[in-house]
Design a protein around this motif. Structure first.
Motif, PDB file in Angstrom:
ATOM      1  N   ALA A 204       0.782  -1.232  -0.056  1.00 10.75           N
ATOM      2  CA  ALA A 204      -0.021   0.011   0.068  1.00 10.75           C
ATOM      3  C   ALA A 204       0.939   1.334  -0.015  1.00 10.75           C
ATOM      4  O   ALA A 204       0.523   2.222  -0.581  1.00 10.75           O
ATOM      5  N   ALA A 205       1.998   1.197   0.625  1.00 12.98           N
ATOM      6  CA  ALA A 205       2.920   2.483   0.759  1.00 12.98           C
ATOM      7  C   ALA A 205       3.731   2.843  -0.504  1.00 12.98           C
ATOM      8  O   ALA A 205       3.450   3.712  -1.306  1.00 12.98           O
ATOM      9  N   TRP A 209       3.405   5.816  -4.061  1.00 13.79           N
ATOM     10  CA  TRP A 209       4.733   6.418  -4.710  1.00 13.79           C
ATOM     11  C   TRP A 209       4.380   6.259  -6.306  1.00 13.79           C
ATOM     12  O   TRP A 209       5.064   6.976  -7.203  1.00 13.79           O
ATOM     13  N   SER A 210       3.978   4.965  -6.724  1.00 17.93           N
ATOM     14  CA  SER A 210       3.850   4.720  -8.179  1.00 17.93           C
ATOM     15  C   SER A 210       2.642   4.315  -8.536  1.00 17.93           C
ATOM     16  O   SER A 210       2.336   2.954  -7.798  1.00 17.93           O
ATOM     17  N   SER A 257       4.984   7.015   4.299  1.00 17.53           N
ATOM     18  CA  SER A 257       4.880   7.265   2.989  1.00 17.53           C
ATOM     19  C   SER A 257       3.608   8.259   2.617  1.00 17.53           C
ATOM     20  O   SER A 257       3.727   9.006   1.937  1.00 17.53           O
ATOM     21  N   TRP A 258       2.497   7.950   3.478  1.00 17.15           N
ATOM     22  CA  TRP A 258       1.502   8.612   3.303  1.00 17.15           C
ATOM     23  C   TRP A 258       1.619  10.211   3.703  1.00 17.15           C
ATOM     24  O   TRP A 258       1.471  11.052   2.892  1.00 17.15           O
ATOM     25  N   ALA A 263       2.874  15.913   1.684  1.00 16.30           N
ATOM     26  CA  ALA A 263       3.379  16.866   1.911  1.00 16.30           C
ATOM     27  C   ALA A 263       4.123  17.228   0.686  1.00 16.30           C
ATOM     28  O   ALA A 263       4.211  18.293   0.031  1.00 16.30           O
ATOM     29  N   ARG A 264       4.426  16.425   0.058  1.00 19.31           N
ATOM     30  CA  ARG A 264       4.927  16.508  -1.680  1.00 19.31           C
ATOM     31  C   ARG A 264       3.828  17.324  -2.652  1.00 19.31           C
ATOM     32  O   ARG A 264       4.196  18.013  -3.230  1.00 19.31           O
TER      33      ARG A 264
END
Length: 275
Positions: A204-205, A209-210, A257-258, A263-264
């Motif tokens: 899930a993490a 990201w992708s 990761s979440w 934040a990104r």
């Protein structure tokens, strides 16, 4: 002294192998939304393990047989028109665990092997366990690589898969049985209660990201291995249960990761506004 004779060294090797195995199958579990099925599988293998212990055969063999019955049962029920697959899976989960508890009640006591199967015992793995996990890892990686196209089509474009001549039911069973083999292999190290987090949380993490399957699979393996090593370190450093520490580490990776992805995204929006 041989490197493999050290308990901690064997545990490190096992946690890397188990992490890679969980990370690989976890992506398929997350993308196909099979988390509930996987949780049911971890619990439903319990009666097979208890029965195997009672009759004196390898407990992993009992787990494989029980898990295969559940996987095939879910696949069959899912194909019945009007049948709620989630409800069927829930019944199999509770029924399987209840059967295991009933079988345990016939024992004079709860054996060490059975209790370690519930909560995991990665510090007691031996060379045979390492070889078994390595062989299963190689087999699962091979299946997911060779069968990547049909599994992808049946998972996300069933109409297209049927038009291409693929048997969607067959490939569903292939994936469910692959998940079952992974679960039974992981459970002795992580436990029936905690195995789900190591399979689902890193995947899930990675999904955050992708969206690309290859990238997500690589990240999932990385996150699962890191979670395993971090949990094992915490277990030896602060004398806590290894299975619980690994599960908490995997959950922490998902949470971190979440937060980083959010934040990104916030920074990207802020940069767009100022531009």
């Amino acid at each position: 002294m041989n490197w493999w004779d050290d308990v901690l060294h064997r545990a490190i090797a096992e946690v890397v192998l188990v992490g890679a195995l969980a990370g690989l199958i976890g992506v398929q579990v997350v993308l196909r939304r099979l988390s509930f099925f996987t949780m049911a599988l971890t619990h439903a293998t319990f009666p097979g393990v208890v029965a195997a212990s009672i009759i004196g055969v390898n407990i992993l063999l009992g787990g494989v047989v029980a898990g295969a019955v559940v996987a095939l049962g879910v696949a069959a029920l899912s194909r019945r028109r009007g049948q709620d697959a989630a409800a069927a899976t829930g019944v199999l989960l509770s029924g399987g665990f209840a059967l295991g508890a009933a079988l345990v009640a016939t024992q004079s006591g709860f054996s060490r092997d059975l209790s370690s199967f519930l909560v995991g015992s990665i510090l007691t793995v031996d060379t045979t366990d390492l070889i078994t996990t390595a062989v299963v890892l190689a087999a699962v990686a091979g299946v997911l690589t060779v069968c990547a196209r049909p599994l992808l089509l049946t998972g996300f474009d069933r109409a297209g898969a049927e038009a291409a001549g693929l048997s969607t039911g067959f490939w569903d069973v292939v994936l469910l049985l692959t998940v079952e083999v992974v679960v039974v292999t992981i459970v002795p190290a992580a436990g029936t209660i905690l195995a789900l987090s190591l399979i689902v949380a890193p995947a899930a993490a990675a999904r955050l990201w992708s969206d690309r399957l290859a990238v997500a699979s690589g990240l999932s393996v990385l996150f699962a291995v890191v979670s395993g090593l971090a949990g094992l370190y915490a277990s030896t450093r602060w004398n806590v249960a290894a299975g619980a520490a690994i599960s908490l580490a995997a959950t922490g990776v998902l949470l971190l990761s979440w937060l980083l992805v959010r934040a990104r995204a916030g920074l990207a929006r802020g940069a767009g506004v100022t531009a």
